[in-house]
Design a protein around this motif. Structure first.
Motif: not given
Length: 100
Positions: A1-2, A18-19, A28-31, A49-51
């Protein structure tokens, strides 16, 4: 999921993204991809994101929103397309074949 986030300011940092996305769930992650030659940000990012529900909420809220002086483009990231080898093969370049 992205999630794909486009039209970003070149001043953005990972914590900024992220904020903003944390308002819609767990990030979960930012690229933040950079240019190989210059090291400069490329103006887009990927956020995980988580879900899926959190992703959908973030996309609906942030797509088209003005942030840091830019109108964001936010949508589900598509899988990366495979690239062919540079130049391809002779038949695909439209070159004439030579017969001796």
């Amino acid at each position: 999921m992205s999630i794909f986030v486009g039209n970003l300011s070149f001043e953005v940092v990972r914590d900024d993204l992220s904020q903003i996305f944390a308002e819609y769930g767990t990030v979960k992650r930012v690229q933040l991809p950079t240019d190989r030659e210059t090291g400069r940000l490329r103006g887009f990012a990927f956020v995980e994101m988580e879900t899926e529900a959190e992703e959908t909420a973030a996309i609906e809220a942030l797509d088209g929103a003005e942030w840091m002086g830019r109108d964001l483009k936010v949508n589900k990231a598509r899988p990366r397309e495979e690239r062919s080898s540079p130049g391809g093969n002779w038949e695909n370049r439209g070159g004439a074949s030579r017969r001796y």
